[in-house]
Write a protein that holds these residues in place. Structure first.
Motif, PDB file in Angstrom:
ATOM      1  N   MET A   1      61.884  38.899  25.244  1.00  7.21           N
ATOM      2  CA  MET A   1      60.486  38.738  24.906  1.00  7.21           C
ATOM      3  C   MET A   1      59.628  39.435  25.969  1.00  7.21           C
ATOM      4  SD  MET A   1      58.310  35.262  24.087  1.00  7.21           S
ATOM      5  CE  MET A   1      59.178  34.993  22.562  1.00  7.21           C
ATOM      6  N   LYS A   2      58.763  40.307  25.509  1.00  3.97           N
ATOM      7  CA  LYS A   2      57.915  41.074  26.412  1.00  3.97           C
ATOM      8  C   LYS A   2      56.734  40.217  26.866  1.00  3.97           C
ATOM      9  CE  LYS A   2      56.233  45.737  26.869  1.00  3.97           C
ATOM     10  NZ  LYS A   2      56.113  47.038  26.228  1.00  3.97           N
ATOM     11  N   ARG A   3      56.515  40.169  28.184  1.00  3.37           N
ATOM     12  CA  ARG A   3      55.432  39.371  28.770  1.00  3.37           C
ATOM     13  C   ARG A   3      54.233  40.282  29.012  1.00  3.37           C
ATOM     14  NH1 ARG A   3      56.520  34.711  31.252  1.00  3.37           N
ATOM     15  NH2 ARG A   3      55.430  35.254  33.166  1.00  3.37           N
ATOM     16  N   ILE A   4      53.138  39.998  28.292  1.00  6.69           N
ATOM     17  CA  ILE A   4      51.970  40.874  28.315  1.00  6.69           C
ATOM     18  C   ILE A   4      50.730  40.096  28.734  1.00  6.69           C
ATOM     19  CG2 ILE A   4      50.457  42.333  26.895  1.00  6.69           C
ATOM     20  CD1 ILE A   4      52.979  42.759  25.085  1.00  6.69           C
ATOM     21  N   GLY A   5      50.020  40.652  29.691  1.00  8.50           N
ATOM     22  CA  GLY A   5      48.722  40.100  30.073  1.00  8.50           C
ATOM     23  C   GLY A   5      47.639  40.775  29.268  1.00  8.50           C
ATOM     24  N   ILE A   6      46.603  40.018  28.974  1.00 12.68           N
ATOM     25  CA  ILE A   6      45.458  40.566  28.248  1.00 12.68           C
ATOM     26  C   ILE A   6      44.215  40.312  29.091  1.00 12.68           C
ATOM     27  CG2 ILE A   6      43.984  40.331  26.215  1.00 12.68           C
ATOM     28  CD1 ILE A   6      46.482  39.502  24.670  1.00 12.68           C
ATOM     29  N   LEU A   7      43.469  41.372  29.328  1.00 10.54           N
ATOM     30  CA  LEU A   7      42.196  41.252  30.031  1.00 10.54           C
ATOM     31  C   LEU A   7      41.126  41.812  29.105  1.00 10.54           C
ATOM     32  CD1 LEU A   7      40.825  40.377  32.668  1.00 10.54           C
ATOM     33  CD2 LEU A   7      41.175  42.685  33.524  1.00 10.54           C
ATOM     34  N   GLY A   8      40.352  40.919  28.536  1.00  9.48           N
ATOM     35  CA  GLY A   8      39.291  41.324  27.626  1.00  9.48           C
ATOM     36  C   GLY A   8      37.972  41.388  28.353  1.00  9.48           C
ATOM     37  N   GLY A   9      37.034  42.113  27.784  1.00  8.34           N
ATOM     38  CA  GLY A   9      35.719  42.168  28.397  1.00  8.34           C
ATOM     39  C   GLY A   9      34.875  43.281  27.819  1.00  8.34           C
ATOM     40  N   THR A  10      33.652  43.303  28.251  1.00  4.29           N
ATOM     41  CA  THR A  10      32.742  44.356  27.814  1.00  4.29           C
ATOM     42  C   THR A  10      33.026  45.641  28.595  1.00  4.29           C
ATOM     43  OG1 THR A  10      31.121  42.598  27.493  1.00  4.29           O
ATOM     44  CG2 THR A  10      30.315  44.832  27.321  1.00  4.29           C
ATOM     45  N   PHE A  11      33.459  45.496  29.842  1.00  2.42           N
ATOM     46  CA  PHE A  11      33.754  46.637  30.717  1.00  2.42           C
ATOM     47  C   PHE A  11      32.561  47.598  30.741  1.00  2.42           C
ATOM     48  CE2 PHE A  11      37.945  45.172  29.158  1.00  2.42           C
ATOM     49  CZ  PHE A  11      38.452  44.709  30.363  1.00  2.42           C
ATOM     50  N   ASP A  12      31.432  47.057  31.157  1.00  2.00           N
ATOM     51  CA  ASP A  12      30.155  47.767  31.101  1.00  2.00           C
ATOM     52  C   ASP A  12      29.501  47.829  32.477  1.00  2.00           C
ATOM     53  OD1 ASP A  12      27.915  49.008  29.972  1.00  2.00           O
ATOM     54  OD2 ASP A  12      27.027  47.123  29.286  1.00  2.00           O
ATOM     55  N   PRO A  13      30.106  48.545  33.446  1.00  2.00           N
ATOM     56  CA  PRO A  13      31.310  49.382  33.419  1.00  2.00           C
ATOM     57  C   PRO A  13      32.540  48.638  33.960  1.00  2.00           C
ATOM     58  CG  PRO A  13      30.117  49.822  35.440  1.00  2.00           C
ATOM     59  CD  PRO A  13      29.325  48.762  34.692  1.00  2.00           C
ATOM     60  N   PRO A  14      33.723  49.245  33.775  1.00  2.00           N
ATOM     61  CA  PRO A  14      34.925  48.709  34.430  1.00  2.00           C
ATOM     62  C   PRO A  14      34.830  48.952  35.936  1.00  2.00           C
ATOM     63  CG  PRO A  14      35.439  50.766  33.314  1.00  2.00           C
ATOM     64  CD  PRO A  14      34.012  50.446  32.993  1.00  2.00           C
ATOM     65  N   HIS A  15      35.368  48.026  36.729  1.00  4.23           N
ATOM     66  CA  HIS A  15      35.262  48.157  38.185  1.00  4.23           C
ATOM     67  C   HIS A  15      36.566  47.735  38.860  1.00  4.23           C
ATOM     68  CE1 HIS A  15      34.655  43.802  38.200  1.00  4.23           C
ATOM     69  NE2 HIS A  15      33.699  43.972  37.311  1.00  4.23           N
ATOM     70  N   ILE A  16      36.611  47.876  40.169  1.00  2.00           N
ATOM     71  CA  ILE A  16      37.862  47.594  40.878  1.00  2.00           C
ATOM     72  C   ILE A  16      38.241  46.119  40.808  1.00  2.00           C
ATOM     73  CG2 ILE A  16      37.706  49.600  42.408  1.00  2.00           C
ATOM     74  CD1 ILE A  16      37.027  47.455  44.659  1.00  2.00           C
ATOM     75  N   GLY A  17      37.279  45.247  40.621  1.00  4.11           N
ATOM     76  CA  GLY A  17      37.594  43.826  40.451  1.00  4.11           C
ATOM     77  C   GLY A  17      38.490  43.603  39.242  1.00  4.11           C
ATOM     78  N   HIS A  18      38.204  44.291  38.139  1.00  2.69           N
ATOM     79  CA  HIS A  18      39.054  44.192  36.945  1.00  2.69           C
ATOM     80  C   HIS A  18      40.485  44.630  37.274  1.00  2.69           C
ATOM     81  CE1 HIS A  18      35.114  44.929  34.619  1.00  2.69           C
ATOM     82  NE2 HIS A  18      35.456  43.672  34.379  1.00  2.69           N
ATOM     83  N   LEU A  19      40.597  45.729  37.999  1.00  2.00           N
ATOM     84  CA  LEU A  19      41.923  46.273  38.316  1.00  2.00           C
ATOM     85  C   LEU A  19      42.687  45.368  39.279  1.00  2.00           C
ATOM     86  CD1 LEU A  19      40.886  50.025  38.709  1.00  2.00           C
ATOM     87  CD2 LEU A  19      41.773  48.864  36.666  1.00  2.00           C
ATOM     88  N   ILE A  20      41.986  44.805  40.253  1.00  2.00           N
ATOM     89  CA  ILE A  20      42.628  43.887  41.207  1.00  2.00           C
ATOM     90  C   ILE A  20      43.134  42.649  40.483  1.00  2.00           C
ATOM     91  CG2 ILE A  20      42.191  42.343  43.162  1.00  2.00           C
ATOM     92  CD1 ILE A  20      40.254  44.567  44.224  1.00  2.00           C
ATOM     93  N   ILE A  21      42.302  42.081  39.624  1.00  2.00           N
ATOM     94  CA  ILE A  21      42.709  40.898  38.850  1.00  2.00           C
ATOM     95  C   ILE A  21      43.960  41.209  38.034  1.00  2.00           C
ATOM     96  CG2 ILE A  21      42.077  39.454  36.874  1.00  2.00           C
ATOM     97  CD1 ILE A  21      39.148  39.582  37.969  1.00  2.00           C
ATOM     98  N   ALA A  22      43.936  42.313  37.311  1.00  2.00           N
ATOM     99  CA  ALA A  22      45.072  42.679  36.454  1.00  2.00           C
ATOM    100  C   ALA A  22      46.349  42.855  37.277  1.00  2.00           C
ATOM    101  CB  ALA A  22      44.755  43.962  35.683  1.00  2.00           C
ATOM    102  N   GLN A  23      46.252  43.534  38.398  1.00  2.00           N
ATOM    103  CA  GLN A  23      47.441  43.776  39.228  1.00  2.00           C
ATOM    104  C   GLN A  23      47.977  42.477  39.823  1.00  2.00           C
ATOM    105  OE1 GLN A  23      48.976  46.951  39.587  1.00  2.00           O
ATOM    106  NE2 GLN A  23      50.598  45.567  40.252  1.00  2.00           N
ATOM    107  N   GLU A  24      47.096  41.630  40.314  1.00  2.00           N
ATOM    108  CA  GLU A  24      47.527  40.371  40.923  1.00  2.00           C
ATOM    109  C   GLU A  24      48.209  39.464  39.897  1.00  2.00           C
ATOM    110  OE1 GLU A  24      47.447  39.350  44.210  1.00  2.00           O
ATOM    111  OE2 GLU A  24      46.887  41.417  44.614  1.00  2.00           O
ATOM    112  N   VAL A  25      47.651  39.384  38.691  1.00  5.20           N
ATOM    113  CA  VAL A  25      48.261  38.550  37.652  1.00  5.20           C
ATOM    114  C   VAL A  25      49.588  39.163  37.212  1.00  5.20           C
ATOM    115  CG1 VAL A  25      47.998  37.647  35.300  1.00  5.20           C
ATOM    116  CG2 VAL A  25      46.071  37.533  36.906  1.00  5.20           C
ATOM    117  N   LEU A  26      49.622  40.475  37.040  1.00  3.05           N
ATOM    118  CA  LEU A  26      50.858  41.160  36.668  1.00  3.05           C
ATOM    119  C   LEU A  26      51.960  40.836  37.664  1.00  3.05           C
ATOM    120  CD1 LEU A  26      51.488  44.286  34.904  1.00  3.05           C
ATOM    121  CD2 LEU A  26      52.191  44.484  37.266  1.00  3.05           C
ATOM    122  N   ASP A  27      51.663  40.963  38.948  1.00  2.00           N
ATOM    123  CA  ASP A  27      52.659  40.700  39.988  1.00  2.00           C
ATOM    124  C   ASP A  27      53.033  39.222  40.054  1.00  2.00           C
ATOM    125  OD1 ASP A  27      52.596  43.387  40.667  1.00  2.00           O
ATOM    126  OD2 ASP A  27      51.294  43.096  42.408  1.00  2.00           O
TER     127      ASP A  27
END
Length: 189
Positions: A1-27
């Motif tokens: 079973m593939k484990r997938i994180g989902i990060l939803g949002g307006t991304f208006d604009p996307p910023h490094i906080g979004h990327l840090i959150i995604a990487q930390e949760v992924l790890d």
């Protein structure tokens, strides 16, 4: 079973906080991928400052350097207001073997009781809560808490800085910064 994180949002604009959150949760949760799902029109916010096509382009720029970060336009393709419940029903139909983890900030954790069909939604996806300045990770709903470095950056802050003619360098990936400058997005009106 593939484990997938989902990060939803307006991304208006996307910023490094979004990327840090995604990487930390992924790890932290040993996910295989994180899917960034931009909303066409979020149900709990006013409309975005920049058209959806441009927000997708900015997100593509932001995700270029991480092969584990993917763009998924399911909500944009549907158009109109998007509810997480509808998105998760569609994703579970398309990917029945996936184990989805929906990443939300503490502000959204507090808002969970108001989410559309929340009682059904918690059976479709695991919620992952991350800290956000000024909010607590407290709810009666089941969430997996992931500690992340607290980087107090928001899209609202970035738009405000640009309207005040202040620098956003290092707050967004360089390619997103260049894209915003080239198109004059968020500039003082």
């Amino acid at each position: 079973m593939k484990r997938i994180g989902i990060l939803g949002g307006t991304f208006d604009p996307p910023h490094i906080g979004h990327l840090i959150i995604a990487q930390e949760v992924l790890d932290s949760l040993q996910l295989e991928e994180v899917w960034f799902i931009p909303t066409y029109e979020p149900p709990h916010k006013n409309e975005a400052s920049v058209p959806v096509g441009n927000r997708i382009e900015m997100l593509q720029h932001a995700l270029t350097n991480n092969e584990l970060f993917q763009l998924n336009t399911i909500e944009v393709d549907r158009a109109g207001k998007s509810y997480t419940y509808d998105t998760m029903i569609a994703l579970r139909e398309q990917y029945p073997e996936a184990d989805f983890h929906f990443i939300i900030g503490a502000d959204m954790v507090e808002y969970l009781p108001k989410w559309y069909k929340i009682d059904e939604l918690i059976n479709l996806v695991k919620f992952v809560g991350v800290k956000r300045s000024g909010y607590k990770l407290e709810t009666n709903y089941p969430i997996i808490e992931v500690n992340i470095p607290l980087v107090d950056i928001s899209s609202t802050l970035i738009r405000k800085r640009l309207q005040e003619n202040k620098s956003i360098q290092y707050l967004v990936p360089e390619s997103v910064h260049t894209f915003i400058k080239e198109h004059g997005f968020y500039a003082q009106k």
